[in-house]
Design a protein around this motif. Sequence first.
Motif, PDB file in Angstrom:
ATOM      1  N   TRP A 104       0.845  -1.184   0.000  1.00  0.00           N
ATOM      2  CA  TRP A 104       0.000   0.000   0.000  1.00  0.00           C
ATOM      3  C   TRP A 104       0.883   1.238   0.000  1.00  0.00           C
ATOM      4  O   TRP A 104       1.744   1.391   0.875  1.00  0.00           O
ATOM      5  CB  TRP A 104      -0.907   0.012   1.232  1.00  0.00           C
ATOM      6  CG  TRP A 104      -2.038  -0.985   1.153  1.00  0.00           C
ATOM      7  CD1 TRP A 104      -2.377  -1.767   0.096  1.00  0.00           C
ATOM      8  CD2 TRP A 104      -2.975  -1.283   2.189  1.00  0.00           C
ATOM      9  NE1 TRP A 104      -3.475  -2.539   0.397  1.00  0.00           N
ATOM     10  CE2 TRP A 104      -3.868  -2.262   1.678  1.00  0.00           C
ATOM     11  CE3 TRP A 104      -3.157  -0.827   3.493  1.00  0.00           C
ATOM     12  CZ2 TRP A 104      -4.911  -2.786   2.419  1.00  0.00           C
ATOM     13  CZ3 TRP A 104      -4.202  -1.343   4.245  1.00  0.00           C
ATOM     14  CH2 TRP A 104      -5.079  -2.305   3.710  1.00  0.00           C
ATOM     15  N   TRP A 105       0.673   2.095  -0.970  1.00  0.00           N
ATOM     16  CA  TRP A 105       1.458   3.324  -1.082  1.00  0.00           C
ATOM     17  C   TRP A 105       2.960   3.059  -1.011  1.00  0.00           C
ATOM     18  O   TRP A 105       3.718   3.780  -0.362  1.00  0.00           O
ATOM     19  CB  TRP A 105       1.037   4.345  -0.014  1.00  0.00           C
ATOM     20  CG  TRP A 105      -0.364   4.856  -0.223  1.00  0.00           C
ATOM     21  CD1 TRP A 105      -1.479   4.541   0.499  1.00  0.00           C
ATOM     22  CD2 TRP A 105      -0.800   5.751  -1.252  1.00  0.00           C
ATOM     23  NE1 TRP A 105      -2.583   5.179   0.002  1.00  0.00           N
ATOM     24  CE2 TRP A 105      -2.184   5.934  -1.077  1.00  0.00           C
ATOM     25  CE3 TRP A 105      -0.166   6.417  -2.302  1.00  0.00           C
ATOM     26  CZ2 TRP A 105      -2.942   6.756  -1.919  1.00  0.00           C
ATOM     27  CZ3 TRP A 105      -0.918   7.225  -3.127  1.00  0.00           C
ATOM     28  CH2 TRP A 105      -2.283   7.396  -2.940  1.00  0.00           C
ATOM     29  N   SER A 152       0.058  -6.520  -5.224  1.00  0.00           N
ATOM     30  CA  SER A 152       0.064  -5.087  -5.516  1.00  0.00           C
ATOM     31  C   SER A 152      -0.759  -4.828  -6.770  1.00  0.00           C
ATOM     32  O   SER A 152      -1.056  -5.737  -7.545  1.00  0.00           O
ATOM     33  CB  SER A 152       1.492  -4.571  -5.728  1.00  0.00           C
ATOM     34  OG  SER A 152       2.007  -5.023  -6.973  1.00  0.00           O
ATOM     35  N   THR A 154       0.544  -2.144  -8.584  1.00  0.00           N
ATOM     36  CA  THR A 154       1.690  -1.668  -9.358  1.00  0.00           C
ATOM     37  C   THR A 154       2.312  -2.819 -10.138  1.00  0.00           C
ATOM     38  O   THR A 154       2.653  -3.854  -9.559  1.00  0.00           O
ATOM     39  CB  THR A 154       2.755  -1.073  -8.427  1.00  0.00           C
ATOM     40  OG1 THR A 154       2.177  -0.029  -7.649  1.00  0.00           O
ATOM     41  CG2 THR A 154       3.933  -0.525  -9.224  1.00  0.00           C
TER      42      THR A 154
END
Length: 215
Positions: A104-105, A152, A154
């Motif tokens: 996360w982030w 993820s 990403t």
Amino acid sequence: MVIFMEYESDYGQFKGIDMTQKRILILDGHPGEVSLSRHFAEHYAQAAKRSGAEIRLHHLSEMTFDMDFGQGNYAQFKPLELPLEIFMEDLRWADHFVLTTPMWWGGLPAKLKGLFDRAFVPGLAFNTRIKTRLGMPTPMLNGKTARVILTSDTPMWFERLIYRQALMHQTTKQLFGFVGIKPTRYTWFSGASDAEKDRVDAWTNTVNELGLQAA
């Protein structure tokens, strides 16, 4: 499309898997009660049991503790709540530590980071009174290996080329490596939020294989 990638802690080289570990602590590091991380943790545990490994499984969502280190310091820090005490006892018992977590982030979920902030303290995870030749605290969790099963959104190529695998550097060197847990291997599943069932099934098969190999 690439479904998953297997990494050793040197960030990119494919390595063989050590199948000798038999006492395994698994931490589902997602703060929610229902998640892919929990799904993978439970499937890994079931497969590892079939291989003959001893398993202890923790779900972060079921652990109640203050995740804020607060105003304390290493000379006078908060006493650990029972879930954290049990986690550290099981980590000392284990030969191999398996963490399932989302990214996360670019980092770990706050509650998961809070677990390590609170539990990895002097006297439990490292010794500040005895220094290494580099002047660093002596690790106290030596002789253990780790596997991080990471999800993820990403894409992996983007994380590797643009973000330079920052989360892998943090967990390998500054977290697990600092307390003596090494090597850390990674299995990374990207595109997790919108993954279709057949893709999740393929990922689950990979996790099952890791569990059967106790890796």
